[in-house]
Motif scaffolding. Structure first.
Motif, PDB file in Angstrom:
ATOM      1  N   GLU A   1       0.806  -1.228   0.000  1.00  7.65           N
ATOM      2  CA  GLU A   1       0.000   0.000   0.000  1.00  7.65           C
ATOM      3  C   GLU A   1       0.841   1.281   0.000  1.00  7.65           C
ATOM      4  O   GLU A   1       0.305   2.381   0.097  1.00  7.65           O
ATOM      5  N   THR A   2       2.174   1.154  -0.115  1.00  8.98           N
ATOM      6  CA  THR A   2       3.030   2.346  -0.113  1.00  8.98           C
ATOM      7  C   THR A   2       2.670   3.265  -1.278  1.00  8.98           C
ATOM      8  O   THR A   2       2.662   2.835  -2.430  1.00  8.98           O
ATOM      9  N   PRO A   3       2.362   4.540  -1.036  1.00 10.58           N
ATOM     10  CA  PRO A   3       2.068   5.470  -2.131  1.00 10.58           C
ATOM     11  C   PRO A   3       3.245   5.592  -3.096  1.00 10.58           C
ATOM     12  O   PRO A   3       4.413   5.480  -2.694  1.00 10.58           O
ATOM     13  N   LYS A   4       2.943   5.818  -4.367  1.00  9.52           N
ATOM     14  CA  LYS A   4       3.989   5.871  -5.390  1.00  9.52           C
ATOM     15  C   LYS A   4       5.068   6.899  -5.081  1.00  9.52           C
ATOM     16  O   LYS A   4       6.256   6.670  -5.306  1.00  9.52           O
ATOM     17  N   GLN A   5       4.641   8.081  -4.557  1.00  7.35           N
ATOM     18  CA  GLN A   5       5.608   9.153  -4.330  1.00  7.35           C
ATOM     19  C   GLN A   5       6.597   8.833  -3.218  1.00  7.35           C
ATOM     20  O   GLN A   5       7.595   9.540  -3.043  1.00  7.35           O
ATOM     21  N   TYR A   6       6.324   7.759  -2.436  1.00  7.22           N
ATOM     22  CA  TYR A   6       7.207   7.415  -1.325  1.00  7.22           C
ATOM     23  C   TYR A   6       8.032   6.152  -1.601  1.00  7.22           C
ATOM     24  O   TYR A   6       8.739   5.674  -0.720  1.00  7.22           O
ATOM     25  N   ARG A   7       7.956   5.628  -2.810  1.00  5.35           N
ATOM     26  CA  ARG A   7       8.627   4.345  -3.075  1.00  5.35           C
ATOM     27  C   ARG A   7      10.129   4.494  -3.296  1.00  5.35           C
ATOM     28  O   ARG A   7      10.853   3.505  -3.281  1.00  5.35           O
ATOM     29  N   ASN A   8      10.599   5.708  -3.495  1.00  3.49           N
ATOM     30  CA  ASN A   8      12.029   5.920  -3.715  1.00  3.49           C
ATOM     31  C   ASN A   8      12.564   6.979  -2.760  1.00  3.49           C
ATOM     32  O   ASN A   8      13.257   7.915  -3.159  1.00  3.49           O
ATOM     33  N   ASN A   9      12.194   6.851  -1.465  1.00  2.00           N
ATOM     34  CA  ASN A   9      12.640   7.801  -0.440  1.00  2.00           C
ATOM     35  C   ASN A   9      13.271   7.062   0.735  1.00  2.00           C
ATOM     36  O   ASN A   9      12.773   7.093   1.848  1.00  2.00           O
ATOM     37  N   PRO A  10      14.376   6.312   0.501  1.00  7.97           N
ATOM     38  CA  PRO A  10      15.001   5.613   1.622  1.00  7.97           C
ATOM     39  C   PRO A  10      15.677   6.648   2.556  1.00  7.97           C
ATOM     40  O   PRO A  10      15.841   7.806   2.169  1.00  7.97           O
ATOM     41  N   TYR A  11      16.013   6.302   3.821  1.00 12.68           N
ATOM     42  CA  TYR A  11      16.079   4.960   4.361  1.00 12.68           C
ATOM     43  C   TYR A  11      14.755   4.548   4.996  1.00 12.68           C
ATOM     44  O   TYR A  11      14.138   5.352   5.691  1.00 12.68           O
ATOM     45  N   ASP A  12      14.335   3.253   4.807  1.00 12.21           N
ATOM     46  CA  ASP A  12      13.160   2.703   5.463  1.00 12.21           C
ATOM     47  C   ASP A  12      13.563   1.448   6.211  1.00 12.21           C
ATOM     48  O   ASP A  12      14.460   0.717   5.794  1.00 12.21           O
TER      49      ASP A  12
END
Length: 846
Positions: free
Chosen positions: A715-726
């Motif tokens: 369910e991760t929104p698209k705009q947050y899929r490339n914002n590491p670190y997670d």
């Protein structure tokens, strides 16, 4: 809550305008066959005449009014479920309905219909506010919303003629203005101006405040002519005061405690003699102790507690307390609503000599008691956001005190929603006087004439050698339940038997309930007898008295009788109809509220004070509090002592016992972070940490590595899929805990922490916030109690926090602190036990 809100702008008169119960908005009577609520009309008119005009002159000239449904009823007679089609028109290229039949059952054919041939309500107000060529009187050209209205003789008065031209062509106008005083024009002016299409003008008007010997009302009038014909007129009320002259404050014997220093400057400007004090010994040489603006905090100076406990106050010491922010004073409930209007409650008060209601609105200059700019706070307890504001101009009372329900308090000036707040309030304790001045006079002295005059009046009266006579001797005969009520009120009384003639007649005032009815035959003289609810009125000789239960939603108090002095109609407004006992059979000379919920009847030269209604008899918002205040006001007006057990400076809790003052706060140091890619970390590890700051996400501080061992949820929104670190990480920090905090209640407070956390203090788990105990852990403020037994007092302690971030920014994104609060017991409160904290000033957005 229409009248309660209207009261903040128009004062106590609004409650008499209510002609039917309106417990909530669904009960408003919007009908063409009944008048619209007058207070609702007045509030709407205030908005249109002030806010809309201001917005337009701020260059929002395209602003329009787009009312819908019942809003149309503001301008003209409006009918519901009315036939809206009166002709059949098959030309589909023209505006309007195109039904096949005139009469139909659809919503579009039976709907609200406004008949503009019958204007009513706000017809003229709204037409004026949205006139394409808008003309009105404003403040000075560079600050046209300024409402300065009081001036010293000789000052320059600067106003402006504001013109907003939304026409597509130039508009030429001739302006004539005149200053009218005592029915005659004393200054005049004429000028012309042309406003281009779409142009906004603020045309200056300057005049000189006339020389006057006393406060004088005046009016500035503006006439705008177009093609030689009157187009618009407007007016602005002004008040002129004589040039300021210093009062003679000799022999004041005043001491000043003023750590901030602002009050010292005011006293020097006033020519008021004083000496600085900081100990009980210093105060013993004073008749007046002045406490400066913002001198009181969560913890008060020890010498103020000593002064209160020394007996100096009861012996005749006066204490003058200038504006305070919310603090540890009297267990009062402080609020910070930034009121620009306040209202005189006791016009006979010497503190207000030479002033009128209008003088307590829109003071010149800016307040310095509250922040000038407040934005909404998402973590506010209000629904859904905190109140907001922009600017401090005109504020009369930035911080106010909720009116106490118990105690020998006299409200001199009140203000706000439901008129529930005190801006100027006096308390008497035996022969001593305390004056609480929450009017923002400190920054206005010598700037605003009304603020200057009330300050001089206060200093003059408080430095006077005259002191109160003290309360009358009071006896109570009756039941334990009656005694319990009087004890909670703080009544200073002697309890006597109904058969104790000597004890009864030694008193100057007597209180009876049903259990003390036999005392009536033994009482002699003209002393007042207060009868509590339920007293059998038929036992009073010489008069016939009888109660009848009626449906009552509001009452009003007599305005010219000392027993009912300063009881506002606000405290007799209950919103919904309540079944209450009313004194319906009574002699002609009875003085009572209307209807007679409270009454004074004389029989055989003795006044009987009949209290028909008790606080627990009237349910609903604020009503128990209102009835309690009425009881206390009546007792006050009879000079009955009500200050038993009340403490001003020595309370261990604040705000009606809802806040425990802080002993102190400790901020963590040496904060470090370690990423935990595999989620293998444990408390106690020390290696691999790097310095970071609290209050910023770890991504903002350069920790942007992709975690190869963590998979983002689906369910991760698209705009947050490339914002590491997670994933997981550990914080480690140190905090010094003073030795003096032993025995205090400690907690770790702050955040938020994005998203989840598990927290340890010196290796012991103290709390966690996850989806298991919070709906939104990423925005939750943390509060984790810290057990005394795990704390190292006088040393550095270690805090470890394991954080998990699902996506986007992660980490401790808000401040953290260790808070110490003193272990306390509740203090005596001047309010009813179940005080309602609904905030009528909160910003509501549905």
């Amino acid at each position: 809550m229409i009248p309660e809100h209207a009261a903040r702008y128009f004062g106590d008169s609004v409650f008499a305008r209510e002609d039917r119960p309106v417990p909530n908005a669904s009960c408003w009577l919007d009908s063409p066959y009944a008048p619209r609520n007058r207070n609702r009309n007045a509030l709407n008119a205030l908005m249109y005449s002030h806010v809309v005009k201001a917005w337009r002159a701020y260059d929002m000239s395209a602003l329009g009014d787009f009312p819908g449904e019942r809003d149309l009823a503001r301008t003209a007679r409006t009918f519901d479920q009315h036939n809206t089609v009166y002709e059949i028109d098959n030309n589909v290229k023209t505006p309007g309905y195109k039904p096949d039949v005139r009469i139909g059952a659809s919503e579009t054919q039976r709907h609200l219909l406004t008949d503009y041939s019958i204007p009513e309500g706000l017809y003229d107000v709204i037409r004026d506010a949205f006139n394409p060529l808008l003309v009105f009187l404003g403040g000075m050209p560079e600050d046209f919303t300024n409402k300065d209205h009081a001036f010293f003789s000789g000052e320059t008065v600067r106003k402006s003629a504001v013109v907003v031209n939304d026409h597509a062509s130039e508009q030429k106008l001739e302006f004539r203005w005149e200053l009218v005083m005592n029915g005659a024009a004393v200054q005049k002016g004429v000028f012309e101006a042309a406003a281009a299409a779409g142009e906004i003008l603020k045309l200056p008007i300057e005049l000189t405040a006339p020389d006057v010997l006393e406060r004088t009302d005046a009016e500035l009038r503006l006439f705008a002519l177009k093609d030689g014909v009157l187009y618009k007129k407007d007016s602005f009320a002004l008040q002129f005061f004589p040039r300021h002259a210093k009062r003679n404050f000799r022999n004041s014997a005043a001491g000043l405690y003023d750590p901030v220093g602002k009050t010292e400057a005011v006293l020097k400007a006033a020519g008021f003699p004083f000496r600085k004090v900081e100990s009980l010994k210093d105060v013993k040489d004073c008749r007046l102790l002045t406490i400066g603006q913002n001198a009181l905090k969560d913890a008060n100076p020890e010498f103020l507690k000593q002064v209160e406990n020394s007996g100096l106050l009861e012996g005749g010491l006066k204490i003058l307390i200038f504006e305070q922010q919310p603090c540890n004073l009297g267990n009062f409930v402080f609020e910070s609503p930034s009121y620009r209007n306040a209202f005189i409650r006791r016009p006979e008060s010497l503190y207000l000599r030479g002033l009128k209601d209008v003088d307590f609105s829109n003071w010149r200059g800016a307040s310095d008691t509250v922040p000038a700019f407040v934005v909404s706070d998402e973590n506010s307890p209000h629904y859904p956001r905190s109140k907001w504001k922009c600017g401090n101009g005109g504020i009369v009372s930035g911080n106010v005190i909720r009116k106490p329900d118990y105690g020998n308090f006299k409200i001199i000036v009140d203000s706000g929603f439901n008129l529930a707040f005190a801006s100027l309030m006096e308390l008497r304790k035996q022969h001593g006087t305390i004056l609480f001045c929450q009017l923002d006079v400190t920054s206005r002295y010598l700037k605003d004439p009304a603020a200057t005059r009330v300050t001089d009046n206060i200093l003059e009266q408080m430095s006077s050698p005259h002191i109160p006579a003290g309360p009358v001797r009071t006896a109570f005969a009756g039941s334990d339940s009656g005694a319990k009520i009087l004890d909670r009120m703080g009544v200073e009384y002697t309890r006597v038997s109904p058969n104790d003639a000597a004890g009864l007649n030694a008193a100057q005032a007597i209180i009876l309930d049903a259990g003390g009815k036999n005392a009536l035959r033994l009482i002699s003289g003209r002393k007042p007898v207060i009868l509590l609810p339920g007293f059998p009125l038929e036992t009073i000789s010489g008069v016939t008295l009888r109660n009848t239960v009626q449906d009552i939603f509001r009452a009003s108090a007599p305005k010219d009788d000392p027993l009912f002095e300063s009881i506002p109609d606000a405290d007799l407004y209950f919103r919904d109809a309540r079944k209450l006992p009313v004194l319906t059979e009574k002699p002609q000379w009875t003085v009572a509220t209307e209807p007679a919920l409270f009454a004074k009847v004389k029989s055989n030269a003795r006044p009987y004070i009949i209290l028909n209604v008790a606080p627990d008899m009237v349910g609903g918002f604020w009503n128990a509090e209102k009835i309690s205040r009425i009881w206390s006001t009546i007792f006050n007006n009879l000079n009955i002592g009500l200050s038993r057990g009340l403490s001003l400076f020595d309370g261990e809790r604040m705000r009606h016992n809802t806040v425990i003052p802080h002993l102190g706060e400790a901020v963590p140091e040496n904060v470090k972070l370690k990423l935990d890619f595999r989620n293998e970390g444990k408390p106690g590890q020390t290696g691999g940490f790097k310095p970071v700051l609290l209050g910023k996400s770890w991504e903002e501080q350069g920790f942007t590595q992709k975690n190869p061992f963590y998979t983002l949820p689906k369910e991760t929104p698209k705009q947050y899929r490339n914002n590491p670190y997670d994933g997981y990480a550990w914080y480690r920090m140190e905090v010094f805990i003073p030795e003096s905090w032993k025995g205090a209640t400690l907690s770790l407070d702050g955040g938020p922490i994005d998203d989840f956390d598990w927290t340890w203090f010196n290796g012991k788990a103290i709390g966690e916030t996850t989806l298991r105990n919070s709906k939104a852990p990423w925005s939750a403020i943390r509060h984790y109690p810290i057990p005394q037994e795990i704390v190292k007092f006088g040393e550095k302690n270690v805090i470890e926090i394991r954080v998990f971030d699902r996506w986007s920014g992660g980490g401790i994104v808000g401040p953290l602190k260790v808070t110490a609060k003193k272990a306390t017991v509740p203090s005596r409160s001047p309010y009813i036990d179940n005080l309602d904290f609904y905030d009528g000033d909160a910003f509501h957005q549905w």
